[in-house]
Scaffold this motif. Structure first.
Motif: not given
Ligand code: BG6
Length: 488
Positions: A10, A194-195, A323, A341, A359, A385, A433, A440-441, A443, A448, A450
């Motif tokens: 990302q 990751n996750e 989150y 999330n 969120w 995160e 994070w 964004s992972a 979308t 969006k 952070y």
């Molecule tokens: C986590 C992932 O689930 O959430 C990250 O490890 C991700 O890669 C983060 O970016 C936030 O989610 P998103 O969809 O807003 O990028």
């Protein structure tokens, strides 16, 4: 250790530079809050190309005869992302200015082994991360490196079907051992996948799976557990100073009502995540997971020593993303659906405020999460995160007033501090994070955001990539300087 977190898929970009091979994220298009990201494919017989929504591939798999491919005519946000590849010195200097003690980043497996199967690592790839870690050292920043953050070399996906194949175990351990040796003395803290529990819902991202069956997902998770155990073994052989952690996506689950049936449902949904830590940190499959697999007719393909390896080499610590809490109810159909999330199948919590992506800001989630995980595993924890995505506005004078982010983080950090100070939880660190804006992972969007640092890049890939400090940048600097005392 205060700091921030990112992931190569990302953030890094440079997707075809320095000898890097393509990986899963390079074949994922952008989407939005309402339109799914897509995975692009090529028909191996006819050469025809097309795209399928990510969730469809995760649930139903990729039809026979198609392979995942990067094809012309699509926009892929990972290819440039926010270009850490060319901005690392500037970005790490900004982290240094905020006073980071720690920077979580992921290493791109395909930058080191472009197809995953080369006999020797790509020296240009190794040199890139050497330069990154040397830069971190200048500011006294400790790297925390994820070995695989939502990416698998594409060649391994098309040849073996991703992590459902046991072939990936040795290939991954070879990669992990190679980098842990190479960066010995520069990197002490590593995370494997990751996750890892996203294998259940986002199996293409988590495991490069193009087979949506529950059996493939369970097998892929098992193969990753074995690979993690072997990575722990290898790390401790290289140096007793190296620590390897698990990385779990964990949101506490709340029952919507006082109905015990809702409470039971909440317990079951918690277990959907926790069984992964029961195995990787606890060292064995819990009874409820064994029964669940039995009911589903899942029989794992096991190596002779797999269970012994899991028990002997559990993760040294447990890191997790969090989150906000998620809420469940048996009356789901009558209630407002939640988004955000890990919100699949969850309902909106009437006590929490939400933003444009649905969120919520949950002032208790970190304290609840930290206590739950510490009580259960008695291992050091690391919040790797936590944060909130928001569409920031750049004013005419270049300033960015992100009070909403400060407000979210203040409440979350307070909740974390309560767990440490009032409850005595052993916490290694906190990495917010997306400390510098990234894709964004979920979308594939840029809007969006952070970060504490804004990056000039939009959803179509336009922008100068210039960096600028948001209000939260100065606020977080103060938080770190005061070791979390000053949250105003
Ligand atoms: C986590 C992932 O689930 O959430 C990250 O490890 C991700 O890669 C983060 O970016 C936030 O989610 P998103 O969809 O807003 O990028």
């Amino acid at each position: 250790m205060w700091g921030g977190a990112t992931a190569a898929n990302q953030y890094e970009g440079g997707w075809e530079e320095g000898g890097k091979g393509p990986n899963t994220s390079d074949a994922m298009t952008s989407g939005s809050h309402t339109v799914s990201r897509q995975i692009t494919w090529r028909n191996t017989a006819t050469g025809e190309t097309g795209a399928l929504p990510v969730y469809a591939v995760c649930e139903e798999g990729l039809p026979e005869g198609l392979e995942v491919a990067v094809v012309d005519g699509y926009y892929y946000p990972s290819h440039t992302a926010t270009d850490f590849y060319h901005h690392y010195a500037e970005d790490i200097a900004l982290m240094g200015e905020m006073g980071f003690k720690c920077f979580r980043l992921s290493m791109n497996w395909a930058r080191i082994f472009p197809t995953g199967e080369e006999a020797e690592p790509n020296t240009e790839g190794l040199a890139f991360y050497d330069a990154v870690f040397d830069e971190c050292a200048k500011y006294g920043i400790e790297p925390l490196v994820t070995l695989s953050h939502y990416e698998t070399p594409l060649a391994l996906v098309n040849k073996y079907g991703g992590w459902k194949s046991r072939e990936l175990i040795d290939l991954f351990v070879r990669y992990a051992t190679c980098v842990m040796k190479h960066y010995q003395g520069k990197v002490k803290y590593w995370l494997t996948f990751n996750e890892i529990n996203m294998m259940s819902m986002g199996s293409f991202m988590a495991g490069g799976l193009t087979d949506g069956s529950p059996h493939a997902k369970a097998q892929a998770a098992h193969n990753q557990f074995v690979a993690s155990a072997l990575t722990v073994r290898s790390a401790h052989q290289i140096s007793p100073k190296i620590m390897v952690g698990q990385m779990l996506a964990y949101n506490p689950i709340y029952s919507y009502s006082a109905d015990p049936a809702d409470h039971l449902l909440a317990m079951e949904r918690e277990r959907d995540a926790l069984w992964y830590a029961d195995v990787q940190v606890g060292g064995h499959y819990p009874a409820y997971r064994l029964r669940e697999m039995e009911r589903a007719g899942i029989k794992l393909e096991m190596g002779e020593n797999d269970l012994e390896l899991l028990a002997t080499y559990p993760a040294d610590f447990l890191s997790f993303s969090c989150y906000g809490g998620s809420t469940v109810s048996l009356r789901q159909k009558e209630l407002e659906v939640a988004s955000g999330n890990l919100a699949f199948g969850m309902v909106k919590n009437p006590y929490l405020e939400t933003n444009a992506w649905g969120w919520a800001t949950d002032p208790y989630c970190l304290r609840i999460a930290l206590n739950e995980l510490y009580d259960r595993y008695h291992k050091p924890l690391w919040i790797v995160e936590n944060g909130i995505g928001w569409s920031d506005e750049v004013k005419a004078d270049g300033s960015i007033h992100d009070g909403y982010r400060i407000d979210y983080l203040r409440k979350n950090i307070q909740s974390m501090e309560d767990a440490v100070e009032l409850d005595g939880v052993d916490l290694m660190g906190y990495t917010m994070w997306g400390c510098i804006d990234l894709v964004s992972a979920g979308t594939g969007e840029m809007r969006k955001r952070y970060g504490f640092v804004y990056v000039d890049r939009d959803d179509e890939g336009k922008g100068t990539l210039a960096r600028s400090r948001k209000d939260s940048f100065y606020w977080y600097k103060k938080v770190i300087e005061s070791n979390g005392e000053d949250l105003d």
